[in-house]
Design a protein around this motif. Sequence first.
Motif, PDB file in Angstrom:
ATOM      1  N   THR A 116      -0.966 -21.952 -16.205  1.00 15.97           N
ATOM      2  CA  THR A 116      -2.406 -22.896 -15.891  1.00 15.97           C
ATOM      3  C   THR A 116      -2.270 -23.960 -17.481  1.00 15.97           C
ATOM      4  O   THR A 116      -3.105 -24.274 -17.174  1.00 15.97           O
ATOM      5  CB  THR A 116      -3.775 -21.774 -15.126  1.00 15.97           C
ATOM      6  OG1 THR A 116      -4.436 -21.225 -16.304  1.00 15.97           O
ATOM      7  CG2 THR A 116      -2.979 -21.269 -14.576  1.00 15.97           C
ATOM      8  N   GLY A 117      -2.089 -23.017 -18.398  1.00 15.74           N
ATOM      9  CA  GLY A 117      -2.401 -22.975 -19.553  1.00 15.74           C
ATOM     10  C   GLY A 117      -4.169 -23.171 -20.536  1.00 15.74           C
ATOM     11  O   GLY A 117      -4.510 -23.269 -21.016  1.00 15.74           O
ATOM     12  N   SER A 118      -4.600 -21.699 -19.555  1.00 10.87           N
ATOM     13  CA  SER A 118      -6.117 -21.532 -20.167  1.00 10.87           C
ATOM     14  C   SER A 118      -6.417 -20.573 -20.629  1.00 10.87           C
ATOM     15  O   SER A 118      -6.083 -19.374 -20.060  1.00 10.87           O
ATOM     16  CB  SER A 118      -6.764 -21.874 -18.581  1.00 10.87           C
ATOM     17  OG  SER A 118      -8.374 -21.236 -18.656  1.00 10.87           O
ATOM     18  N   VAL A 119      -6.571 -20.917 -21.752  1.00  9.89           N
ATOM     19  CA  VAL A 119      -7.237 -19.274 -22.216  1.00  9.89           C
ATOM     20  C   VAL A 119      -8.392 -18.363 -22.164  1.00  9.89           C
ATOM     21  O   VAL A 119      -8.597 -17.330 -21.984  1.00  9.89           O
ATOM     22  CB  VAL A 119      -7.052 -20.088 -23.739  1.00  9.89           C
ATOM     23  CG1 VAL A 119      -7.810 -18.755 -24.786  1.00  9.89           C
ATOM     24  CG2 VAL A 119      -6.010 -20.589 -24.337  1.00  9.89           C
ATOM     25  N   TYR A 149      -8.378 -15.078 -20.873  1.00  8.98           N
ATOM     26  CA  TYR A 149      -9.489 -13.813 -21.821  1.00  8.98           C
ATOM     27  C   TYR A 149     -10.095 -13.690 -20.258  1.00  8.98           C
ATOM     28  O   TYR A 149     -10.627 -12.107 -20.510  1.00  8.98           O
ATOM     29  CB  TYR A 149     -10.576 -14.904 -22.836  1.00  8.98           C
ATOM     30  CG  TYR A 149      -9.832 -14.301 -23.447  1.00  8.98           C
ATOM     31  CD1 TYR A 149     -11.396 -13.613 -24.126  1.00  8.98           C
ATOM     32  CD2 TYR A 149      -9.061 -14.499 -24.463  1.00  8.98           C
ATOM     33  CE1 TYR A 149     -11.046 -13.537 -25.851  1.00  8.98           C
ATOM     34  CE2 TYR A 149      -8.310 -14.329 -25.998  1.00  8.98           C
ATOM     35  CZ  TYR A 149      -9.905 -14.156 -26.678  1.00  8.98           C
ATOM     36  OH  TYR A 149      -9.761 -13.391 -27.720  1.00  8.98           O
ATOM     37  N   ALA A 150     -10.478 -14.226 -19.296  1.00  9.20           N
ATOM     38  CA  ALA A 150     -11.157 -13.628 -17.661  1.00  9.20           C
ATOM     39  C   ALA A 150     -10.748 -12.751 -17.691  1.00  9.20           C
ATOM     40  O   ALA A 150     -10.953 -11.380 -16.592  1.00  9.20           O
ATOM     41  CB  ALA A 150     -11.567 -14.429 -17.786  1.00  9.20           C
ATOM     42  N   VAL A 180      -9.201  -9.913 -20.724  1.00 10.05           N
ATOM     43  CA  VAL A 180      -9.494  -9.241 -22.040  1.00 10.05           C
ATOM     44  C   VAL A 180     -11.636  -8.638 -21.838  1.00 10.05           C
ATOM     45  O   VAL A 180     -12.038  -8.877 -20.880  1.00 10.05           O
ATOM     46  CB  VAL A 180     -10.667 -10.563 -23.266  1.00 10.05           C
ATOM     47  CG1 VAL A 180     -11.287  -9.301 -23.514  1.00 10.05           C
ATOM     48  CG2 VAL A 180      -9.052 -11.123 -23.636  1.00 10.05           C
ATOM     49  N   VAL A 181     -11.027  -6.854 -22.070  1.00  8.77           N
ATOM     50  CA  VAL A 181     -12.427  -6.327 -22.014  1.00  8.77           C
ATOM     51  C   VAL A 181     -13.504  -6.712 -23.012  1.00  8.77           C
ATOM     52  O   VAL A 181     -13.632  -6.151 -23.956  1.00  8.77           O
ATOM     53  CB  VAL A 181     -12.054  -4.836 -22.021  1.00  8.77           C
ATOM     54  CG1 VAL A 181     -13.508  -4.139 -21.413  1.00  8.77           C
ATOM     55  CG2 VAL A 181     -11.041  -3.892 -20.865  1.00  8.77           C
ATOM     56  N   ARG A 182     -14.413  -7.316 -22.877  1.00  7.06           N
ATOM     57  CA  ARG A 182     -15.764  -7.968 -23.760  1.00  7.06           C
ATOM     58  C   ARG A 182     -16.769  -7.042 -24.081  1.00  7.06           C
ATOM     59  O   ARG A 182     -17.129  -6.638 -25.448  1.00  7.06           O
ATOM     60  CB  ARG A 182     -16.064  -9.425 -23.351  1.00  7.06           C
ATOM     61  CG  ARG A 182     -15.142 -10.908 -22.732  1.00  7.06           C
ATOM     62  CD  ARG A 182     -15.949 -12.499 -22.768  1.00  7.06           C
ATOM     63  NE  ARG A 182     -14.905 -13.065 -22.719  1.00  7.06           N
ATOM     64  CZ  ARG A 182     -14.316 -13.956 -23.568  1.00  7.06           C
ATOM     65  NH1 ARG A 182     -15.056 -13.805 -25.107  1.00  7.06           N
ATOM     66  NH2 ARG A 182     -13.416 -15.100 -23.546  1.00  7.06           N
ATOM     67  N   HIS A 183     -17.058  -5.920 -23.121  1.00 10.22           N
ATOM     68  CA  HIS A 183     -17.847  -5.524 -23.646  1.00 10.22           C
ATOM     69  C   HIS A 183     -17.730  -4.259 -23.939  1.00 10.22           C
ATOM     70  O   HIS A 183     -18.663  -3.594 -24.402  1.00 10.22           O
ATOM     71  CB  HIS A 183     -18.908  -5.398 -21.818  1.00 10.22           C
ATOM     72  CG  HIS A 183     -17.883  -4.386 -21.336  1.00 10.22           C
ATOM     73  ND1 HIS A 183     -16.424  -4.832 -20.368  1.00 10.22           N
ATOM     74  CD2 HIS A 183     -17.941  -3.034 -20.631  1.00 10.22           C
ATOM     75  CE1 HIS A 183     -15.998  -4.316 -19.570  1.00 10.22           C
ATOM     76  NE2 HIS A 183     -16.584  -2.753 -19.912  1.00 10.22           N
ATOM     77  N   LEU A 223      -2.075 -10.041 -24.055  1.00 10.16           N
ATOM     78  CA  LEU A 223      -2.179 -10.838 -25.157  1.00 10.16           C
ATOM     79  C   LEU A 223      -1.453 -11.430 -25.671  1.00 10.16           C
ATOM     80  O   LEU A 223      -0.155 -12.658 -26.017  1.00 10.16           O
ATOM     81  CB  LEU A 223      -3.248 -10.708 -25.714  1.00 10.16           C
ATOM     82  CG  LEU A 223      -4.786 -10.783 -25.032  1.00 10.16           C
ATOM     83  CD1 LEU A 223      -5.463 -10.307 -26.181  1.00 10.16           C
ATOM     84  CD2 LEU A 223      -5.164 -11.955 -24.782  1.00 10.16           C
ATOM     85  N   ALA A 224      -0.819 -10.284 -26.441  1.00  8.08           N
ATOM     86  CA  ALA A 224       0.713 -10.241 -27.013  1.00  8.08           C
ATOM     87  C   ALA A 224       1.969 -10.823 -26.111  1.00  8.08           C
ATOM     88  O   ALA A 224       2.579 -11.896 -26.346  1.00  8.08           O
ATOM     89  CB  ALA A 224       1.910  -8.778 -27.322  1.00  8.08           C
TER      90      ALA A 224
END
Length: 319
Positions: free
Chosen positions: A207-210, A214-215, A218-221, A234-235
Amino acid sequence: MLTRARGCLLGLAAGDALGRPAENLAPEEIARRWGRLTEIEPGKGGTDDTEYTLFAASLLCRYGAAMTPADVAREYREQIIPGIDGPMRGAGFSELGAIQALRRGLAPPLSGLWHPHGWSDGLAMRAAPYGIFAAGRPAEAARLVAVDGVVSNSGEGVYGGQAVAAAVAVAMTGAAPGEVVRAGIAAVPEDSWTSRNLRAAVEAVATGSVERLYAAVVVRHYPWTDLAPEAVALAFAGYLMGAGEVEESVVSAANLGRDADTTAAIAGALAGAGRGEAAVPERWAAEIGPATGRCLPVVAGRHVLDAATDLVAASGKAA
């Protein structure tokens, strides 16, 4: 075979060095500091990712396909632990935990299960040599890296290493990035966190969407960024975003932030294996010297290009 092996480890070392100053940063902070991070800091070099990769290569050259977890644990006890003077610096959580477990007399797989960081990307960061050694044989690469992995990791941490090793093994054949990534996904259980994240990363890149990437992965918390399912996803995303070209793959991965040295190193290993040594930018290659041993004294003075040559020779003997 040799130029791909040299490209793989040189790409890994370059990615490690490029991503080092962006480690633990978000893409927004990277953009604020550098615009787009594209250049290795002169004279700074890489991190434990490169030095543990050199250690893993030495294990394969010594033991080959017959290597056992007991062999790996013995090398930790004889080669790594005696060289630690005071606190162990520059190592990931899984390696620190493994050292503590081995010092307590535990053996694998308990050494990788005893501490609470078995999910870290410590195995994934050093998995590339297994793909070189078992070039064209992703199942064998995944088997071998797990032999090493159970000393320091467990569960998703081992799966992350298996995904990387299998993908490198296929990249060593010159396969297209999509095929390389599919091999990495196929190497781990379909119902694993690692597999789910890798498949989500593929969809997000399409989709070309970073933001969507991330959503999805990525475990932001969580306060640390070395989660193997996150870092490997991510790699692989950076590698796909760069269409398998070394420079664009490494730069794309590094600018995604989080555990940026590891993600860029893995992307560099995949792209370098696919494109060969000549595809690594000369300005980056010039920054890669022998390891300093600041993380692992036992590998001081070793160069990734020498390790690649030795791996190819060892692989040939095994065949």
